[in-house]
Enzyme design. Structure first.
Site: not given
Lengths: 589, 589
Positions: B436-438
């Site tokens: 997550y978060e890229g």
């Protein structure tokens, strides 16, 4: 999710063109009728069973898990029916000894079936894999009476097997186990103790569960030299073969695990369970190792199978998922398979799976030679290779399989973390394969501490010479030259490093500090050899499609360029020696 | 299981002796009162909260998970109380802006608190981490009205924040999102669309949930240039600040995940939810990136925290678990911490965690400088370093954290696979931080494609020059020379490789093919620099205990000898170029 596709084309290519399986079969008594065509058609059927029956049970089985109610284990919905269908179709006895009703097909077929079982349902595959391990131990060490009584129905799959080794304070170090066996005077023994982590310890498939239990006889020496192996069935078996009363064993609880939820991993209590010696008193570990070696190869193939399945799903997803723009910026959204980093993850998994399958087949061929070849020299040579490669297959296949599962999950982005997509199950299930049947660290110690020194070091030398000779045999397309040179160079470094380890073999700190890195190095070079072999054979093949030729060539190039270089770091780490690992006081680490 | 021990001693060493934190604080307006002693005493209290309140909820929270009943989310038993206690003690506002009621303590303290939150309860820590991310975006881009209305109660933690970006067909590629925002004529908008993977989307902690939602205005351009950011609260807020009626949003379902089960990851439906623009129309991605950069550092620290905790448990277990004989064969059973392969796993995790913490602190210091330093040149220089290191911290900390979790689980053998021991939860929880978060692949692309070319390549050059200068500054014990030379050599190779990548920057296939390997190389060298620094400072310290000196010295040697060599393989892989990755047709891969 895309459905699993059994890798029959690749199997046909491996058997028919890479390994000359047909010529080997002709040379092995009892296998003369077996050939690539027959193998492919059998495995096609087996693959169909895996894809159509077992894979649909995999996710639901993970969600439902096993239950223990009033001492009885219930497996997830559909598992008992699937198991009975598996047995009815004859799959359980594929490679079983014909004298006990097995079909006597070679190990090569077994290992390929095992891969497909593992790809589609690891929990299910364990039932049959463990039964075969138990059969192996009984066949090699059991009395004729035990063999006659138990083997036919274990080989058919009607009865299953379980290995009861581990206790809560005795895992890797079985010498610490405390379960006891008291002679009852009639040749049988009463087993007492508690075992943990017992896969397939019980189930609801009907039939019987045959436990092989490690325990100590009265006054047995302490440590590993005082352990005996016993056969103890869930139901005592009457003279006429019918099932009699319940034996004195019970499932204490089911382990709550990270994965393989559909597999009933039991805490087993033996409260005076009646058992019979398998092999000689105090030599139980010996008999157990027969079983464990077969199991280690099986577990390696489990890692391979999960990697294969996870990679298949990731490739299919990456073809369909549209995100981002093409590398030249001109088109978008494009299938993510166009993105270099995604491709790299997919190619990594694919190059591990294809080379793993090749090494699995090659090792299984050595097992068939070791078991059946008329020439004793050939048998011994092959047995040496099997001994050498067993820890490599177990540890490297499961490490690479886990890595592939993680990378394949990564390809799915956030969706990969969501249970419904099934990718995270591969990661959870694959994780156990690095742990059980001897952790991968133990495998590495086995390779470095026991296998390399065999035949005074000539065993690994012989293996390297074989790879070298084949690598530099004439032929192969020019596009393969760079990869071939890279593998040859890595092989030369591996051989030198092996001599280094053999020379410092007296210092177990050095061996232990280097073992896992060395095993990985060994596996990467072996995979590299097989990639060159596969790509070369594909290029020279009259049957291979243009696609197969391109695929094998580019994967060989990819492997040599992108994965084989890991050996550089592994080598440097090993050569740095043990001091930095051993120096720190344990209490300030 | 051993209880988590907050790493206060190491924090004190880092702040007081490795980084000269006190001198920096004096130079930063508003931080003059902060020093190592104060920081340590605050973090000791924070660590106590984490160890005593949050860690005991971690395993039960994983087992119980969150529930959605009649549209309302229930978090696991104890979480709501713990959250309210966390807020009441003032932890939520630690680094919040004083003008909105925050304590204005530096980022350094925040990142260290975040690490401890992540070590003890990743699911819990997400609530507060996401709120801070939302605060960041509102503070930088929101109107004064929005700031006054929302920030005080978000900074206090009374209200929490959520980031609503992802849609089922728009993950990495936010340009594909389809949620709409229709102007209502009074400056507000009606939001319509469905978002997935919304962490902390709802909960039962009371208060309000402030969603930051990406959506398209009518007639907005397609792609990323037509996305706007909106603030939309779960409950509309009355003029007097009291909570009004429920806004038009609802939790469609909770995602079923591999881990972070105590975190309510929501599918959110926005059915005309009222929202207000944050920042300018069509420039929402810009505003969102403010939030995402802070979040990326936070997620990196999550990986660090899990690795720290997992390593602690593994060390404690390895000291107590008796299996096998000493390397000289003389004693047995011995604590498994004596076995070289086990030590290697423990040292690997430890050397990642200590260096990670050091880099986290260093990066947070740069953030503090960038935000507060009176000199613009200093601010800009520091901001450059933060930009450069953000993807490295996010990806490498989480990759190393996951690796540490897996290795630590491995130390437990079969017990590591059993849920009750808690080790497998670290692996499952850590896995999300790589996604997550890229995803970490996206981070690597950010590093290679956006950050390296900043200042025409002078940004990375400046960073390398700083490391080089410090590495070869006089001093340090002779025992450190080999490690120092190894890091210096790897740094030189990194600098050359960076020039190579800058030179071929026009070919995105090359960058994409190399990005993740390059990021790992970059991180390893940076960790090596910090290991030499830590060991050197420890050796020279008047305060450090003999134990700390030994520990840091040997870990530095271990890192340089055993982990830094991975850069050799990474470099060779990168230099092999993109061809083997890009050559294969997508449909035959």
């Amino acid at each position: 999710m895309a459905a699993y596709i059994p890798p029959i084309d690749d199997i046909t290519f491996l058997l028919g063109e890479v390994f000359d399986f047909d010529a080997l079969m002709v040379a092995l008594p009892g296998c003369e009728e077996v050939n690539t065509g027959l193998a492919a058609s059998i495995l096609e059927e087996g693959g169909k069973f895996c894809a159509e029956v077992l894979e649909p049970l995999n996710r639901p089985g993970d969600e439902e898990g096993c239950r223990l109610e009033k001492g009885a284990v219930t497996t997830p919905k559909g598992f008992a029916d699937a198991y009975r269908a598996f047995v009815a179709a004859g799959w359980a006895g594929l490679s079983g000894a014909p004298e006990f009703g097995g079909q006597g097909l070679p190990r090569v077929l077994q290992i390929l079936l095992d891969e497909m079982l593992s790809s589609t349902n690891l929990s299910f595959g364990l039932f049959t894999g463990l039964t075969r391990g138990a059969v192996e131990a009984i066949a090699h060490h059991g009395s004729d009476q035990l063999k006659q009584k138990y083997l036919p129905r274990m080989i058919s799959g009607e009865w299953t097997g379980a290995m009861a080794l581990t206790e809560s304070s005795a895992g890797t170090d079985l010498g610490l186990l405390t379960s006891r066996a008291e002679p009852l005077g009639d040749g049988s023994f009463a087993l007492k103790g508690t075992k943990i982590f017992i896969s397939s310890g019980d189930h609801d498939f009907g039939g019987n569960v045959i436990h092989l239990v490690l325990a100590r006889l009265p006054n047995a020496p302490t440590g590993v030299k005082g352990i005996s192996l016993f056969l103890s069935p869930k139901f005592l078996v009457n003279q006429n073969g019918s099932l009699g009363e319940r034996n004195g064993m019970s499932v204490g609880s089911l382990e709550h695990k990270m994965g393989i939820h559909a597999q009933p991993t039991c805490v087993m209590n033996y409260d005076g369970a009646i058992g019979w010696l398998v092999g000689e008193p105090d030599r139980g570990l010996n008999a157990m190792f027969t079983m464990m070696n077969a199991e280690r190869l099986f577990v390696g193939v489990q890692g391979l199978g999960i990697g294969e399945a996870a990679n298949q799903k990731a490739v299919a997803y990456a073809r369909e998922r549209l995100q981002g723009r093409s590398t030249d910026g001109a088109r978008g959204p494009v299938p993510i398979i166009e993105h270099p980093d995604v491709r790299k993850m997919l190619l990594t998994g694919r190059s591990f799976a294809d080379a793993g399958r090749a090494l699995g087949v090659w090792t299984a061929m050595q097992m068939d030679i070791a078991a059946l070849h008329p020439d004793e020299g050939e048998r011994n040579k092959a047995a040496g290779f099997v001994a050498l490669l067993t820890p490599v297959v177990k540890a490297a296949f499961t490490d690479f399989g886990f890595e592939t599962a993680v990378l394949s999950q990564q390809v799915f982005g956030g969706h990969g973390y969501i249970r419904e997509w099934g990718m995270e199950q591969y990661v959870r299930d694959a994780r156990i394969t690095q742990i059980y049947e001897g952790t991968n660290g133990v495998q590495a110690m086995d390779l470095v501490g026991r296998k390399l020194p065999m035949e005074d070091g000539d065993l690994p030398r012989r293996f390297f010479a074989m790879m070298r000779a084949e690598l530099f045999a004439a032929g192969g397309p020019a596009e393969l030259d760079t990869a071939k040179a890279a593998v040859g160079e890595a092989l030369a470094r591996l051989a030198k490093l092996t001599e280094h380890l053999l020379a410092i073999g007296e210092d177990p700190s050095e061996g232990g500090s280097s073992a896992s890195d060395y095993l990985c190095f060994f596996a990467l070079v072996t995979f590299g050899w097989l990639w060159v072999r596969m790509a070369g054979k594909a290029a020279a093949s009259a049957h291979a499609t243009a696609e197969l030729k391109q695929r094998k060539l580019i994967l060989a190039q990819f492997f040599a360029a992108r994965l084989l270089p890991r050996t550089l770091g592994l080598e440097a780490a090993i050569r740095s020696g043990a001091s930095a690992i051993m120096a720190l006081d344990a209490d300030i680490l």
